[in-house]
Design an enzyme around this catalytic site. Sequence first.
Site, PDB file in Angstrom:
ATOM      1  N   ASN A  36      37.243  44.832  37.419  1.00  0.00           N
ATOM      2  CA  ASN A  36      37.956  45.656  38.689  1.00  0.00           C
ATOM      3  C   ASN A  36      37.933  47.164  38.172  1.00  0.00           C
ATOM      4  OD1 ASN A  36      40.308  46.517  36.882  1.00  0.00           O
ATOM      5  ND2 ASN A  36      40.633  44.167  36.995  1.00  0.00           N
TER       6      ASN A  36
ATOM      7  N   LYS B 285      20.451  34.252  31.384  1.00  0.00           N
ATOM      8  CA  LYS B 285      20.693  34.924  32.764  1.00  0.00           C
ATOM      9  C   LYS B 285      20.511  34.055  33.974  1.00  0.00           C
ATOM     10  CE  LYS B 285      19.046  39.051  34.983  1.00  0.00           C
ATOM     11  NZ  LYS B 285      17.586  39.878  35.011  1.00  0.00           N
TER      12      LYS B 285
ATOM     13  N   ASP C 152      48.669  33.850  33.460  1.00  0.00           N
ATOM     14  CA  ASP C 152      49.074  35.099  33.593  1.00  0.00           C
ATOM     15  C   ASP C 152      50.071  35.643  32.340  1.00  0.00           C
ATOM     16  OD1 ASP C 152      51.063  36.981  34.385  1.00  0.00           O
ATOM     17  OD2 ASP C 152      51.026  36.358  36.509  1.00  0.00           O
ATOM     18  N   ILE C 153      49.303  36.615  31.685  1.00  0.00           N
ATOM     19  CA  ILE C 153      49.674  36.838  30.433  1.00  0.00           C
ATOM     20  C   ILE C 153      51.295  37.612  30.441  1.00  0.00           C
ATOM     21  CG2 ILE C 153      49.396  38.283  28.220  1.00  0.00           C
ATOM     22  CD1 ILE C 153      46.558  38.682  29.474  1.00  0.00           C
TER      23      ILE C 153
ATOM     24  N   LYS D  34      57.398  40.445  41.872  1.00  0.00           N
ATOM     25  CA  LYS D  34      56.649  40.205  40.663  1.00  0.00           C
ATOM     26  C   LYS D  34      57.782  40.092  39.737  1.00  0.00           C
ATOM     27  CE  LYS D  34      52.337  41.575  41.694  1.00  0.00           C
ATOM     28  NZ  LYS D  34      51.053  42.562  42.171  1.00  0.00           N
TER      29      LYS D  34
HETATM   30  O1  PMT Z   1      43.435  52.371  34.324  1.00  0.00           O
HETATM   31  P1  PMT Z   1      43.574  53.310  35.338  1.00  0.00           P
HETATM   32  O2  PMT Z   1      42.218  53.553  36.315  1.00  0.00           O
HETATM   33  O3  PMT Z   1      44.175  54.505  34.809  1.00  0.00           O
HETATM   34  O4  PMT Z   1      44.425  52.484  36.605  1.00  0.00           O
HETATM   35  C1  PMT Z   1      45.774  52.489  36.517  1.00  0.00           C
HETATM   36  C2  PMT Z   1      46.143  50.976  37.145  1.00  0.00           C
HETATM   37  C3  PMT Z   1      46.116  50.833  38.547  1.00  0.00           C
HETATM   38  C4  PMT Z   1      45.277  49.669  36.529  1.00  0.00           C
HETATM   39  C5  PMT Z   1      47.878  50.660  36.640  1.00  0.00           C
HETATM   40  O5  PMT Z   1      48.631  51.769  36.904  1.00  0.00           O
HETATM   41  C6  PMT Z   1      48.169  49.346  37.176  1.00  0.00           C
HETATM   42  O6  PMT Z   1      48.540  49.332  38.378  1.00  0.00           O
HETATM   43  N1  PMT Z   1      48.109  48.310  36.584  1.00  0.00           N
HETATM   44  C7  PMT Z   1      48.207  46.915  36.720  1.00  0.00           C
HETATM   45  C8  PMT Z   1      47.111  46.159  37.543  1.00  0.00           C
HETATM   46  C9  PMT Z   1      47.563  45.051  37.982  1.00  0.00           C
HETATM   47  O7  PMT Z   1      46.919  44.103  37.373  1.00  0.00           O
HETATM   48  O8  PMT Z   1      48.407  44.840  38.567  1.00  0.00           O
HETATM   49  P2  PMT Z   1      49.008  43.162  39.415  1.00  0.00           P
HETATM   50  O9  PMT Z   1      49.889  43.606  40.351  1.00  0.00           O
HETATM   51  O10 PMT Z   1      47.671  42.390  39.611  1.00  0.00           O
HETATM   52  O11 PMT Z   1      49.521  42.623  38.210  1.00  0.00           O
HETATM   53  C10 PMT Z   1      50.982  42.762  37.798  1.00  0.00           C
HETATM   54  C11 PMT Z   1      51.397  42.591  36.458  1.00  0.00           C
HETATM   55  O12 PMT Z   1      50.873  41.462  35.690  1.00  0.00           O
HETATM   56  C12 PMT Z   1      50.348  43.650  35.238  1.00  0.00           C
HETATM   57  O13 PMT Z   1      51.389  44.173  34.685  1.00  0.00           O
HETATM   58  C13 PMT Z   1      49.400  42.687  35.107  1.00  0.00           C
HETATM   59  O14 PMT Z   1      49.169  43.384  33.773  1.00  0.00           O
HETATM   60  C14 PMT Z   1      50.065  41.511  34.750  1.00  0.00           C
HETATM   61  N2  PMT Z   1      48.957  40.464  34.783  1.00  0.00           N
HETATM   62  C15 PMT Z   1      48.404  40.147  35.900  1.00  0.00           C
HETATM   63  C16 PMT Z   1      47.527  39.133  35.959  1.00  0.00           C
HETATM   64  C17 PMT Z   1      47.406  38.295  34.854  1.00  0.00           C
HETATM   65  N3  PMT Z   1      46.416  37.256  34.813  1.00  0.00           N
HETATM   66  N4  PMT Z   1      47.897  38.620  33.698  1.00  0.00           N
HETATM   67  C18 PMT Z   1      48.691  39.604  33.499  1.00  0.00           C
HETATM   68  O15 PMT Z   1      49.362  39.926  32.342  1.00  0.00           O
END
Ligand code: PMT
Length: 399
Positions: A208, A287, A306-307, A338
């Site tokens: 991403n 590849k 999901d960590i 969430k």
């Molecule tokens: O890095 P930058 O370019 O500065 O951008 C910042 C950002 C937009 C990445 C940051 O501000 C942000 O929003 N980070 C969270 C991104 C995200 O994955 O959001 P989510 O809504 O998909 O996930 C929610 C939370 O669950 C997050 O804390 C994520 O770390 C966690 N997660 C998600 C999926 C997964 N498999 N494991 C997780 O731990």
Amino acid sequence: MNLKDKQILLGVTGGIAAYKSVELLRLLKKAGANVTVAMTEAAGHFVGKTTFEVLSENPVLSDLWNDTQSSVTHIDVAARSDAAVVAPATANCIGKLAHGIADDALTTTMLALTCPVMICPSMNTDMYQNIRVQENLDILERTGMHIVDPDSGALACKTVGAGRLPEPWFILDRLCALLAKKDFKDKKVLISAGPTVEAIDPVRYVSNHSSGKMGYAVARAAENRGAKVTLVSGPVNLEAPVGVDRISVESCNQMANAMFDNLKDADIIIKVAAVADYRPVNQENKKIKKTSDSTSLTLTLTENQDILKTIGQSKRDDQFLVGFAAETNDLETHALAKIKKKNLDMIAANLVGGKESGFKADTNKVKLFSRDGSVKDIPLMDKSEVAHRLLDAILSKAG
Ligand code: PMT
């Protein structure tokens, strides 16, 4: 880096590294500081006074007798300074400061300072290692000044060793740390940042747009405020923040392992990383070649763990868990869902997809939702400032 409304005295002495003071001045101004430059006569042989005058937008203190300012001005500058940094500091200047000699505009101003002072020595290695210089640096340290050790490497005098002035961004970071309140002292903070990348084959991946800027800003702010910070980082193009223990990972599984390994010791966990929700079922070790008889390729993805949710399920009561939510719509609804689903103490919700906030931008706009139902808006501002506001909010809830 935020030095808004701070009065900074930048001392420049006569070394080849004086050219770096120009960049340091630019960074200080960018961070919002009001900078007054005090330079020695020797510094003027390396960089002209006009350069500092134009960039600082302030008169430069360089000559106690011939400047347009009166001789009282250096006392005024000293009295109003919130911090002073001498970069580069020559052996001569260090010697004078250690022994209270005030015979020019810079040393006279320095002697009148009551604010925190940072000294950045820069000189030939043999000069730097000379016992007199070392003793003088000891005196400065003992009397409360902060010494930034020089880097090692190739020097302008064609020798290789200690004596090189650190890069301006490093000096600025140490100055911010010097001025920051230490309200995170003794706290252990575990942060994740950046994207994860999930290999399709040795040359392609699913990922991403996360640049790591937001997570790194949080790590830097926490370190500046006295925390012991561990930063688990996906692949990004950023220097490790000074004083932070960075663990570099690639995939979600690697990030999970690094987070779980460091979880036990953490008081505060902040998951800023944008973890890939899915990864390819098969990761080819060669590849994938284009085939002439097909114009499409189907990738089958499987869900990553999901960590954050796993941490939420097992966290201790004395641990404070913060997630981030990256949304393109219905920010509040998704964030609140969430916080519940992942058992969080707080979630920082930001809109992604625009130019000013979320991925890649230098700025962000965040809404903080807490488990107790309180909501706090952090308006659009630099990510470093957002990081400090987030830490303020965490401290007010976690204590
Ligand atoms: O890095 P930058 O370019 O500065 O951008 C910042 C950002 C937009 C990445 C940051 O501000 C942000 O929003 N980070 C969270 C991104 C995200 O994955 O959001 P989510 O809504 O998909 O996930 C929610 C939370 O669950 C997050 O804390 C994520 O770390 C966690 N997660 C998600 C999926 C997964 N498999 N494991 C997780 O731990």
